[in-house]
Scaffold this active site. Sequence first.
Site, mmCIF file in Angstrom:
data_model
loop_
_atom_site.group_PDB
_atom_site.id
_atom_site.type_symbol
_atom_site.label_atom_id
_atom_site.label_comp_id
_atom_site.label_asym_id
_atom_site.label_seq_id
_atom_site.Cartn_x
_atom_site.Cartn_y
_atom_site.Cartn_z
ATOM 1 N N LYS A 1 103.204 113.802 64.243
ATOM 2 C CA LYS A 1 102.390 113.009 63.314
ATOM 3 C C LYS A 1 101.464 112.096 64.092
ATOM 4 O O LYS A 1 101.935 111.440 65.021
ATOM 5 C CB LYS A 1 103.345 112.192 62.452
ATOM 6 C CG LYS A 1 102.681 111.187 61.561
ATOM 7 C CD LYS A 1 103.716 110.411 60.822
ATOM 8 C CE LYS A 1 102.999 109.288 60.102
ATOM 9 N NZ LYS A 1 103.859 108.236 59.702
ATOM 10 N N LYS B 1 105.728 110.495 66.942
ATOM 11 C CA LYS B 1 104.835 109.765 66.048
ATOM 12 C C LYS B 1 103.961 108.843 66.887
ATOM 13 O O LYS B 1 104.468 107.982 67.612
ATOM 14 C CB LYS B 1 105.681 108.961 65.054
ATOM 15 C CG LYS B 1 104.862 108.095 64.126
ATOM 16 C CD LYS B 1 105.731 107.478 63.047
ATOM 17 C CE LYS B 1 104.949 106.461 62.249
ATOM 18 N NZ LYS B 1 105.783 105.806 61.227
HETATM 19 C C1 PBG Z 1 106.212 104.116 58.126
HETATM 20 C C2 PBG Z 1 105.231 105.210 58.007
HETATM 21 C C3 PBG Z 1 103.845 105.205 58.253
HETATM 22 C C4 PBG Z 1 103.369 106.458 57.831
HETATM 23 C C5 PBG Z 1 104.471 107.191 57.413
HETATM 24 N N1 PBG Z 1 105.614 106.419 57.544
HETATM 25 C C6 PBG Z 1 102.919 104.139 58.694
HETATM 26 C C7 PBG Z 1 102.992 103.526 60.000
HETATM 27 O O1 PBG Z 1 103.754 103.915 60.880
HETATM 28 O O2 PBG Z 1 102.255 102.555 60.156
HETATM 29 C C8 PBG Z 1 101.933 106.891 57.840
HETATM 30 C C9 PBG Z 1 101.592 107.985 56.890
HETATM 31 C C10 PBG Z 1 100.143 108.171 56.614
HETATM 32 O O3 PBG Z 1 99.253 107.567 57.230
HETATM 33 O O4 PBG Z 1 99.851 108.989 55.727
HETATM 34 N N2 PBG Z 1 106.526 103.682 59.366
#
Ligand code: PBG
Length: 308
Positions: free
Chosen positions: A230, A177
Amino acid sequence: MNAETSLRPADFVYPMFVVNGSNIRRPVASMPGVDQVSVDEAVEQARAARDAGVRAVLLFGLPDSKDPAGTQSCDPGEAVQRACGELKKSVGDVTVITDVCLCEYTDHGHCGVLADDGEVDNDATLPLLAATAVSHVDAGADIVAPSAMMDGQVAAIRAALDSSGHSNTPVMGYSAKYASVFYGPFREAADSAPQFGDRRSYQMAPTQRREAMREIEADIAEGADWIMVKPALAYLDVIHEASERFDHPLAAYNVSGEYSMIKAAAANGWLDEKRAALEALTAIKRAGADLIITYFAIDAARWVSQTG
Ligand code: PBG
């Protein structure tokens, strides 16, 4: 006949933002078509998804009150836990995946608790994530998806599930991520923007490809049943490499900013929404994703089955 890649409704996972209360559908301004919903409305959305052929939803919960340790995240009376129960009761054929993270529940908006120096405390966060995951599964969740990017989170959750009678519940790791600007609209939807600093100490730098492979390897070693990359569109090379290298089922998250860009361009008449969305989703699948988490899930499922 000649298509090397095709999209099916069952490829998509529909994310939902669940709030306390009832009869609530609160539009998210930066994500046209996406609402914050109360549990009763979440059931309706899950039915619509199921009727379009989508087989899974991903739940995010928004509490009424936040604190430094995100204590509401494992409260069985909170929106996401109640949604798990209601969804399994009313739309039992839809797989319920829950996002496991503290950022919606902490008043500072970080994904973990803070140490005295104001930095996120990785190891102190692990038991809280584990307790949150167990509370989701106790409530009925089928799969838990830890997204906090804390080192060791998959192992901590696996151990906690095993010792609480949930050894059959799979874990979907948000393995690779990235610290991405494309999460911007999501933070409005989930009310989870960090109140200071950023997430770069725990999320990955966009410059890294080999490091993503190490993060995925670590999740697999810790017992992840699914792996994830992601965001999706700016990281198709990472998706592709992960799909070639690992035999685990691979999810890709077509994140909020990737959705909002297409929505905004379409609203201006600059892009054809349906064609842009399907081209983007096809690219993600072609790169090697087995499953695509996308806010377009319901529309795309209708489009690919030619009912919408
Ligand atoms: C929680 C999380 C996030 C997203 C999914 N789970 C945000 C982040 O890490 O700031 C982002 C999903 C999206 O942008 O659609 N940590």
